[in-house]
Design an enzyme around this catalytic site. Sequence first.
Site, PDB file in Angstrom:
ATOM      1  CB  SER A   1      32.961  20.762  36.131  1.00  0.00           C
ATOM      2  OG  SER A   1      33.551  20.368  34.907  1.00  0.00           O
ATOM      3  CB  SER A   2      36.163  16.254  35.618  1.00  0.00           C
ATOM      4  OG  SER A   2      35.350  15.250  36.193  1.00  0.00           O
TER       5      SER A   2
ATOM      6  CG  HIS B   1      30.941  12.121  38.815  1.00  0.00           C
ATOM      7  ND1 HIS B   1      32.070  12.898  38.865  1.00  0.00           N
ATOM      8  CD2 HIS B   1      30.513  12.140  37.525  1.00  0.00           C
ATOM      9  CE1 HIS B   1      32.326  13.371  37.660  1.00  0.00           C
ATOM     10  NE2 HIS B   1      31.401  12.940  36.830  1.00  0.00           N
TER      11      HIS B   1
END
Length: 280
Positions: A181-182, A33
């Site tokens: 990835s979260s 992000h």
Amino acid sequence: MQVLNTIAELRAARAGISNLGLVPTMGYLHEGHLSLVARAKAECDAVAVSIFVNPTQFGPNEDLARYPRDLPRDLSLLDAAGADLVFTPEASEIYPPGFDTKVEVSGVTDVLEGAVRPGHFAGVATVVAKLFNIVQPTRAYFGQKDAQQSVVIRKMARDLNLPVEVVVAATVREPDGLALSSRNSYLTPPQRAVAPTIFRALSAARDLFNAGERDAEALREAMRRIITAEPQMQVDYVSVADPTTLHELTTVGRDALASMAVRLGATRLIDNMRLFSRTP
């Protein structure tokens, strides 16, 4: 950095910015992000980031309730990264009482994630269309890890003549190849240790392609063999598809999208890799 909770606040803060970049997120931010924020800062006059765990893209048996959330941490990271506006609406702000509209993109949503998760991409397209309308960005930034999502959003923007440039940036990976990835936060230490098998499988398909293999099923089978050899992993799908239509290929030409979804315990992970021919 301004943190804004309502559409009215966002629109007031956005007024007067002529070249605004938008990074839509569901929060629990990672370096992937933040790389999008950095690119937006380099290409735009100001950067807006949305943090919204969108309920309409989760199925009834999916992980909406347990999706990782840490807003104070996210805001600290975004402040350090130089974000200008952060939009953190409640669900009732995006979907007020009486909300009955949805955006559906046909064709490219019928396969892969769309086939496994019915309704998922209608939720994605609807919320992104709303964010584009609310924020009115010049450019919007997404990661290649969610390759099908990027295809869907680009098609939606093109079909609806939305004045937004959709920018898709390369996947950011851990040193061992695992795509950030979260949902990686769900993995236990033993699961995390085997998770890079996904990257190894994709890399095997890439290496075969680079060596001249053009039979798409041979590439799919090479990926399946590596994943199924790991007892902790269960394959949802393995694909070698046209990168624009997402139709499965029989023979690969100059360009293809290798992708997969794999279950590792209770966690579902997706990843992909573009295959490009080095010869004309």
